[in-house]
Design a protein around this motif. Structure first.
Motif, PDB file in Angstrom:
ATOM      1  N   GLY A 285      29.122  54.086  40.169  1.00  0.00           N
ATOM      2  CA  GLY A 285      30.277  54.770  39.594  1.00  0.00           C
ATOM      3  C   GLY A 285      31.061  53.939  38.608  1.00  0.00           C
ATOM      4  O   GLY A 285      31.639  54.478  37.663  1.00  0.00           O
ATOM      5  N   SER A 286      31.090  52.623  38.807  1.00  0.00           N
ATOM      6  CA  SER A 286      32.021  51.830  38.016  1.00  0.00           C
ATOM      7  C   SER A 286      31.510  50.427  37.731  1.00  0.00           C
ATOM      8  O   SER A 286      30.708  49.868  38.490  1.00  0.00           O
ATOM      9  N   GLU A 287      31.992  49.876  36.660  1.00  0.00           N
ATOM     10  CA  GLU A 287      31.913  48.452  36.387  1.00  0.00           C
ATOM     11  C   GLU A 287      33.141  47.781  37.009  1.00  0.00           C
ATOM     12  O   GLU A 287      33.976  48.439  37.633  1.00  0.00           O
ATOM     13  N   ASP A 288      33.248  46.497  36.861  1.00  0.00           N
ATOM     14  CA  ASP A 288      34.456  45.771  37.251  1.00  0.00           C
ATOM     15  C   ASP A 288      35.558  46.167  36.277  1.00  0.00           C
ATOM     16  O   ASP A 288      35.493  45.839  35.096  1.00  0.00           O
ATOM     17  N   VAL A 289      36.559  46.893  36.740  1.00  0.00           N
ATOM     18  CA  VAL A 289      37.631  47.368  35.857  1.00  0.00           C
ATOM     19  C   VAL A 289      38.954  46.675  36.173  1.00  0.00           C
ATOM     20  O   VAL A 289      40.027  47.277  36.099  1.00  0.00           O
ATOM     21  N   TRP A 290      38.895  45.395  36.507  1.00  0.00           N
ATOM     22  CA  TRP A 290      40.100  44.644  36.854  1.00  0.00           C
ATOM     23  C   TRP A 290      41.128  44.699  35.726  1.00  0.00           C
ATOM     24  O   TRP A 290      42.326  44.871  35.975  1.00  0.00           O
ATOM     25  N   ASN A 291      40.695  44.563  34.499  1.00  0.00           N
ATOM     26  CA  ASN A 291      41.643  44.642  33.392  1.00  0.00           C
ATOM     27  C   ASN A 291      42.275  46.036  33.327  1.00  0.00           C
ATOM     28  O   ASN A 291      43.498  46.175  33.206  1.00  0.00           O
ATOM     29  N   GLY A 292      41.460  47.063  33.418  1.00  0.00           N
ATOM     30  CA  GLY A 292      41.986  48.420  33.403  1.00  0.00           C
ATOM     31  C   GLY A 292      42.884  48.706  34.589  1.00  0.00           C
ATOM     32  O   GLY A 292      43.862  49.455  34.478  1.00  0.00           O
ATOM     33  N   ALA A 293      42.569  48.117  35.738  1.00  0.00           N
ATOM     34  CA  ALA A 293      43.395  48.316  36.937  1.00  0.00           C
ATOM     35  C   ALA A 293      44.800  47.768  36.730  1.00  0.00           C
ATOM     36  O   ALA A 293      45.791  48.369  37.174  1.00  0.00           O
ATOM     37  N   GLN A 294      44.893  46.628  36.057  1.00  0.00           N
ATOM     38  CA  GLN A 294      46.218  46.060  35.792  1.00  0.00           C
ATOM     39  C   GLN A 294      47.022  46.959  34.866  1.00  0.00           C
ATOM     40  O   GLN A 294      48.227  47.152  35.056  1.00  0.00           O
ATOM     41  N   ILE A 295      46.350  47.526  33.864  1.00  0.00           N
ATOM     42  CA  ILE A 295      47.044  48.432  32.953  1.00  0.00           C
ATOM     43  C   ILE A 295      47.474  49.696  33.700  1.00  0.00           C
ATOM     44  O   ILE A 295      48.596  50.179  33.566  1.00  0.00           O
ATOM     45  N   MET A 296      46.561  50.241  34.499  1.00  0.00           N
ATOM     46  CA  MET A 296      46.848  51.437  35.287  1.00  0.00           C
ATOM     47  C   MET A 296      48.067  51.245  36.188  1.00  0.00           C
ATOM     48  O   MET A 296      48.912  52.132  36.337  1.00  0.00           O
ATOM     49  N   HIS A 297      48.180  50.049  36.771  1.00  0.00           N
ATOM     50  CA  HIS A 297      49.273  49.774  37.707  1.00  0.00           C
ATOM     51  C   HIS A 297      50.529  49.248  37.023  1.00  0.00           C
ATOM     52  O   HIS A 297      51.513  48.915  37.697  1.00  0.00           O
ATOM     53  N   GLY A 298      50.516  49.170  35.695  1.00  0.00           N
ATOM     54  CA  GLY A 298      51.713  48.755  34.974  1.00  0.00           C
ATOM     55  C   GLY A 298      52.047  47.290  35.118  1.00  0.00           C
ATOM     56  O   GLY A 298      53.236  46.917  35.127  1.00  0.00           O
ATOM     57  N   ASP A 317      55.027  43.433  42.430  1.00  0.00           N
ATOM     58  CA  ASP A 317      54.377  44.413  43.311  1.00  0.00           C
ATOM     59  C   ASP A 317      53.198  45.070  42.601  1.00  0.00           C
ATOM     60  O   ASP A 317      52.191  45.413  43.231  1.00  0.00           O
ATOM     61  N   GLU A 318      53.330  45.243  41.285  1.00  0.00           N
ATOM     62  CA  GLU A 318      52.277  45.904  40.517  1.00  0.00           C
ATOM     63  C   GLU A 318      50.984  45.078  40.509  1.00  0.00           C
ATOM     64  O   GLU A 318      49.887  45.622  40.642  1.00  0.00           O
ATOM     65  N   TYR A 319      51.137  43.773  40.378  1.00  0.00           N
ATOM     66  CA  TYR A 319      49.951  42.905  40.381  1.00  0.00           C
ATOM     67  C   TYR A 319      49.267  42.952  41.741  1.00  0.00           C
ATOM     68  O   TYR A 319      48.037  43.061  41.838  1.00  0.00           O
ATOM     69  N   ARG A 320      50.054  42.900  42.802  1.00  0.00           N
ATOM     70  CA  ARG A 320      49.497  42.966  44.158  1.00  0.00           C
ATOM     71  C   ARG A 320      48.775  44.292  44.377  1.00  0.00           C
ATOM     72  O   ARG A 320      47.660  44.329  44.913  1.00  0.00           O
ATOM     73  N   ALA A 321      49.408  45.377  43.926  1.00  0.00           N
ATOM     74  CA  ALA A 321      48.801  46.696  44.117  1.00  0.00           C
ATOM     75  C   ALA A 321      47.495  46.812  43.330  1.00  0.00           C
ATOM     76  O   ALA A 321      46.519  47.406  43.809  1.00  0.00           O
ATOM     77  N   ALA A 322      47.463  46.249  42.125  1.00  0.00           N
ATOM     78  CA  ALA A 322      46.235  46.299  41.321  1.00  0.00           C
ATOM     79  C   ALA A 322      45.113  45.524  42.001  1.00  0.00           C
ATOM     80  O   ALA A 322      43.950  45.956  41.992  1.00  0.00           O
TER      81      ALA A 322
END
Length: 568
Positions: A285-298, A317-322
């Motif tokens: 389903g996915s590649e490693d989307v760590w960069n996108g996850a940070q953007i998604m979580h603000g 909190d946003e970094y932890r949630a990502a």
């Protein structure tokens, strides 16, 4: 790391002609992301050719004194006076990249008179492609110089070793060329001090309404100028960037075949990724989307203001949630095994082959993928998801670096020389749809390029050899997207960026050049490896707490105070 190969192209700013665009950025800009932008630049107007926007990277910030930096910079930069010479088919929305779905049939003239006064100057630029011939063999240089009314002799250097070249040149001020291009990722330590001693403070000529003398320079948005300010002066002429640099892409063609809708929240992403994963069919389903996850979580680029105090991104909190969300994605088994193993180099290949169906990439990677895949798979279709907050609400997107490359004019006691060079810059920065821009990006029709049925410049053999981003790197006008050679791309990309634009905000230190003391240089590096370990289940989120405590005790709190001084 070597720059990616680039397709020939003609950009309204940049390198060769045949493949257009210019990318965007969500955090910072490095060489690779900038080149991706270039790679399509034939039509991201004003962009040179060929780098792929992917991972964000930090350019060295360069202000070294505290107190009211934003207010000081505001007094140095030119007024923004937009031109309306050629109307795009898709207008800009809150700074998004406008789009041209067809190329203008008639080019307008933006500079009435010959700008130069007959001077001769040297200019040093990088190249991530074959070094073009020099004068007198280069007919492109001859043609442009003739229109400029001035001779510019280019010293073109290998971009992969350009940082070393810059260090060497700046070490001998008397030998510095008249005009020097320096990408943000090549700015050496304490460059602000060097700039003050070696280069011209352009605020005397361009600050505020002084720029009205140079309409094409006044057409460059204010934000792009800010990062050219060092040590109380305006030194850099900018190569503007786009509003947003990164996206989470999905294989729209395969989603449609499988009857799957793209996700609209963080939980939906996890569910869709798991639904799509079928190892027996070599599909994840996915590649490693760590960069996108940070953007998604603000996640803020570096510092967040909370109740009047600064909080580092690693403390938020946003970094932890990502981190927790990405770890869940990996734990679900939805990420391609090669990505889990850390093989990021083949991420594009896996996505393009259909082995993984969602991936983070720089926006500049979009047109590059189309150029690679469409010839063999005409049904290939990738699209960026509209960003969403984790709960599916409106996202918080931080504006990309507004400029990734700058040029600097050597200090001189003769203001007439500076004014002549600025007049040349005004010509070179002509916007897309002008005669000047076409000359800079493509050369002379019939010599360096011909036009196809869509009016797209196609480089001749001579053009491919001679026309590169030399003049275009000195300064560029605002970017546009005119990559009409890829059906539907302009509409999709400009439309996507316009939808995201209302959610874009600026972080506390946007547009400021701040050079951290060298003792803090490696302070944040442990978090990179820690994130990889937490995401892959080798460590737990509790390890983040201990690393943050260590960061604070080793200088993080002192660094916080240092940055707070620039907000005073």
């Amino acid at each position: 790391m070597p720059g990616p190969s680039m397709p020939p192209f003609m950009t309204s700013r940049g390198k060769r002609a045949e493949a257009p665009l210019r990318g965007t950025g969500a955090i910072n800009v490095n060489r690779r992301s900038f080149l991706g932008v270039l790679g399509g630049a034939v039509f991201l107007a004003a962009a040179p050719a060929a780098l792929t926007a992917c991972s964000p990277g930090a350019s060295a910030p360069l202000a070294t004194t505290s107190g009211g930096l934003a207010e000081a910079v505001a007094k140095l930069v030119p007024s923004y006076i937009p031109l309306d010479l050629v109307k795009p088919d898709i207008p800009s929305v809150k700074g998004s990249t406008p789009g041209f779905t067809t190329l203008p049939g008639t080019l307008v003239k933006s500079v009435k008179d010959t700008p130069g006064k007959g001077g001769t100057y040297t200019a040093m630029t990088p190249a991530w492609w074959a070094i073009p011939p020099s004068l007198p063999e280069n007919s492109y240089y001859k043609a442009v110089n003739a229109e400029l009314g001035t001779t510019i002799n280019f010293q073109v250097n290998d971009g992969n070793s350009y940082a070393d070249k810059i260090q060497t040149v700046l070490a001998s001020p008397k030998d510095v060329p008249d005009w020097v291009v320096i990408p943000s990722w090549n700015l050496p330590p304490r460059f602000g001090q060097a700039a003050k001693g070696i280069f011209t403070d352009l605020s005397e000529f361009l600050a505020g309404d002084k720029v009205k003398k140079y309409p094409n320079l006044a057409n460059i948005p204010t934000a792009s100028w800010k990062l050219g300010c060092f040590e109380g002066g305006l030194y850099g002429l900018p190569y503007p960037g786009a509003l947003i640099s990164d996206a989470i892409f999905y294989r729209a063609d395969l989603f449609e075949q499988l009857g799957v809708e793209p996700p609209k929240s963080a939980d939906e992403y996890l569910k869709v990724a798991k639904q799509l994963t079928d190892p027996a069919k070599n599909r994840w389903g996915s590649e490693d989307v760590w960069n996108g996850a940070q953007i998604m979580h603000g996640v803020v680029p570096k510092w967040k203001q909370v109740d009047g105090k600064l909080q580092n991104k690693f403390e938020t909190d946003e970094y932890r949630a990502a981190l927790e969300w990405t770890a869940k994605l990996f734990a679900d088994g939805s990420v391609h095994p090669d990505a889990v193993a850390g093989n990021a180099q083949q991420s594009k290949q896996r996505f393009e082959s259909g082995a993984s169906l969602m991936a983070s990439d720089g926006v500049g990677g979009w047109h590059e993928a189309l150029a690679r895949v469409l010839p063999s798979n005409p049904d290939f279709k990738m699209l960026p998801m509209d960003y969403f907050a984790p709960d599916g609400g409106a996202p918080t997107l931080f504006r990309a670096q507004p400029a990734a490359i700058f040029s600097f004019i050597k200090k001189t006691e003769d203001p007439a020389k500076v004014e002549e060079l600025l007049a040349l810059a005004n010509f070179i920065a002509a916007p897309f749809g002008t005669q000047e821009n076409r000359l800079i990006t493509s050369g002379v029709e019939g010599v360096h390029y011909t036009k196809d049925a869509q009016g797209i410049p196609k480089m001749t053999g001579k053009g491919s050899q001679e026309v590169t981003s030399t003049y275009a790197f000195l300064v560029a006008g605002p970017i546009v997207n005119s990559m009409v050679q890829y059906p539907g791309l302009v509409e999709a990309q400009s439309g996507w960026e316009a939808r995201q634009a209302p959610h874009v905000t600026e972080d506390a230190f946007f547009g400021m050049q701040i050079e951290e003391p060298t003792k803090f240089a490696s302070l944040g590096k442990p978090f990179n490896d820690l994130a990889k370990d937490i995401i892959r289940g080798r460590k737990s989120i509790k390890d983040l707490d201990s690393e943050v405590a260590s960061w604070r005790s080793k200088g993080g709190d002192e660094l916080r105070d240092f940055y707070a001084g620039f907000l005073a």
